[in-house]
Scaffold this motif. Structure first.
Motif, short mmCIF file in Angstrom:
data_model
loop_
_atom_site.label_atom_id
_atom_site.label_comp_id
_atom_site.label_asym_id
_atom_site.label_seq_id
_atom_site.Cartn_x
_atom_site.Cartn_y
_atom_site.Cartn_z
N ARG A 145 4.12 14.93 -12.61
CA ARG A 145 3.27 15.11 -14.11
C ARG A 145 3.51 13.82 -14.90
NH1 ARG A 145 4.09 20.39 -12.69
NH2 ARG A 145 2.35 21.42 -11.62
N VAL A 146 3.77 12.72 -14.58
CA VAL A 146 3.79 11.70 -15.41
C VAL A 146 2.83 10.61 -15.08
CG1 VAL A 146 6.30 11.87 -15.70
CG2 VAL A 146 5.73 10.68 -13.86
N PRO A 147 2.68 9.69 -15.84
CA PRO A 147 1.54 8.58 -15.69
C PRO A 147 2.21 7.68 -14.71
CG PRO A 147 2.38 8.62 -17.99
CD PRO A 147 3.02 9.64 -17.30
N ILE A 202 11.96 5.66 -13.50
CA ILE A 202 10.79 6.70 -14.07
C ILE A 202 10.95 6.77 -15.73
CG2 ILE A 202 9.73 8.88 -13.93
CD1 ILE A 202 10.82 9.03 -11.08
N GLU A 203 10.10 6.37 -16.33
CA GLU A 203 10.24 6.29 -17.80
C GLU A 203 10.02 7.63 -18.24
OE1 GLU A 203 10.93 3.61 -19.85
OE2 GLU A 203 10.92 2.11 -17.97
N GLY A 204 10.75 7.71 -19.32
CA GLY A 204 10.70 9.34 -20.12
C GLY A 204 11.99 9.96 -20.45
N ASP A 205 12.00 11.27 -20.90
CA ASP A 205 13.41 11.67 -21.33
C ASP A 205 13.96 12.23 -20.02
OD1 ASP A 205 15.07 13.03 -22.83
OD2 ASP A 205 14.08 15.05 -22.52
N PRO A 206 15.11 11.73 -19.88
CA PRO A 206 16.03 12.01 -18.73
C PRO A 206 16.25 13.43 -18.48
CG PRO A 206 16.99 10.25 -19.97
CD PRO A 206 15.96 10.69 -20.79
N GLU A 207 16.71 14.14 -19.31
CA GLU A 207 16.77 15.52 -19.28
C GLU A 207 15.18 16.18 -18.71
OE1 GLU A 207 18.29 17.91 -22.32
OE2 GLU A 207 20.04 16.32 -22.73
N ASP A 208 14.17 15.77 -19.53
CA ASP A 208 12.92 16.47 -19.16
C ASP A 208 12.52 16.24 -17.54
OD1 ASP A 208 10.38 17.61 -19.53
OD2 ASP A 208 9.61 15.93 -19.79
N LYS A 257 0.99 -1.20 -0.05
CA LYS A 257 -0.01 -0.03 0.09
C LYS A 257 0.87 1.07 -0.10
CE LYS A 257 -3.83 -2.18 2.26
NZ LYS A 257 -4.52 -2.45 3.57
N ALA A 258 1.80 1.23 0.81
CA ALA A 258 2.83 2.48 0.69
C ALA A 258 3.47 2.74 -0.44
CB ALA A 258 3.96 2.48 1.95
N ASN A 259 3.79 1.50 -1.14
CA ASN A 259 4.55 1.65 -2.35
C ASN A 259 3.64 2.28 -3.45
OD1 ASN A 259 7.03 0.89 -1.46
ND2 ASN A 259 6.64 -1.46 -2.05
N LYS A 260 2.30 1.75 -3.38
CA LYS A 260 1.42 2.24 -4.41
C LYS A 260 1.07 3.72 -4.18
CE LYS A 260 -1.22 -1.95 -5.48
NZ LYS A 260 -1.71 -3.14 -4.58
N ALA A 261 1.11 4.22 -2.97
CA ALA A 261 0.91 5.43 -2.55
C ALA A 261 1.91 6.54 -2.96
CB ALA A 261 0.53 5.69 -0.94
N LEU A 262 3.15 5.90 -2.88
CA LEU A 262 4.37 6.62 -3.39
C LEU A 262 4.42 6.80 -4.79
CD1 LEU A 262 7.24 7.82 -3.02
CD2 LEU A 262 8.28 5.37 -3.26
N ILE A 263 4.14 5.89 -5.34
CA ILE A 263 4.12 5.99 -7.00
C ILE A 263 2.87 6.87 -7.47
CG2 ILE A 263 3.52 4.48 -9.19
CD1 ILE A 263 4.99 2.22 -7.94
N GLN A 264 1.86 6.74 -6.91
CA GLN A 264 0.72 7.96 -7.05
C GLN A 264 1.11 9.24 -6.84
OE1 GLN A 264 -2.97 6.45 -5.41
NE2 GLN A 264 -4.17 8.08 -6.37
N LEU A 265 1.84 9.49 -5.85
CA LEU A 265 2.34 10.77 -5.29
C LEU A 265 3.31 11.37 -6.23
CD1 LEU A 265 2.67 12.92 -3.01
CD2 LEU A 265 4.17 11.49 -2.02
N LEU A 266 4.10 10.41 -6.52
CA LEU A 266 5.45 11.10 -7.31
C LEU A 266 4.81 11.39 -8.89
CD1 LEU A 266 8.65 8.86 -6.28
CD2 LEU A 266 8.18 11.22 -6.03
N ALA A 267 3.79 10.35 -9.17
CA ALA A 267 3.25 10.59 -10.59
C ALA A 267 2.57 12.05 -10.64
CB ALA A 267 2.18 9.36 -11.01
N LYS A 268 1.94 12.06 -9.78
CA LYS A 268 1.25 13.60 -9.67
C LYS A 268 2.17 14.55 -9.57
CE LYS A 268 -2.55 15.53 -7.23
NZ LYS A 268 -3.43 15.56 -5.98
N TRP A 269 3.19 14.33 -8.73
CA TRP A 269 4.10 15.45 -8.33
C TRP A 269 4.99 15.87 -9.76
CZ3 TRP A 269 9.58 15.65 -7.07
CH2 TRP A 269 10.05 16.65 -6.45
#
Length: 103
Positions: free
Chosen positions: A65-67, A86-92, A51-63
């Motif tokens: 702004r990534v899916p 975290i998938e995506g453009d590293p510089e971004d 549960k804490a891991n899911k909450a962390l992923i949700q928090l960081l995704a929102k923070w």
């Protein structure tokens, strides 16, 4: 920022998670005497059944702004210190991290 390391199509972010906190929050980068750095985060979720891991992923995704699907735990599933991919453009992603931490 040494809590995040760039790779071709993602970054790896070291996080120190405090579960069962009074609020969900991303705090700051903390550096130990040995030079190891991590992002401090806290979630209200309990550390049971992921549960804490899911909450962390949700928090960081929102923070950041990534899916949520762009974030996965590489190591530390049951530990306070985790390494997230975290998938995506590293510089971004690193620029978003720095921006959010500044302000």
């Amino acid at each position: 920022m040494s809590a995040a390391k760039s790779f071709g199509d993602h970054i790896r972010l070291s996080v120190r998670l405090t579960p069962n906190a009074s609020r969900d929050a991303v705090e700051q980068i903390e550096t130990a005497e040995d030079g190891e750095s991590w992002l401090r985060a806290r979630v209200t979720a309990v550390p049971e059944d992921g549960k804490a891991n899911k909450a962390l992923i949700q928090l960081l995704a929102k923070w950041l702004r990534v899916p949520k699907s762009a974030i996965s735990i590489l190591s530390g599933e049951t530990a306070r210190k985790k390494i997230l991919r975290i998938e995506g453009d590293p510089e971004d992603l690193i620029s978003k991290l720095n921006e959010r931490l500044r302000g």
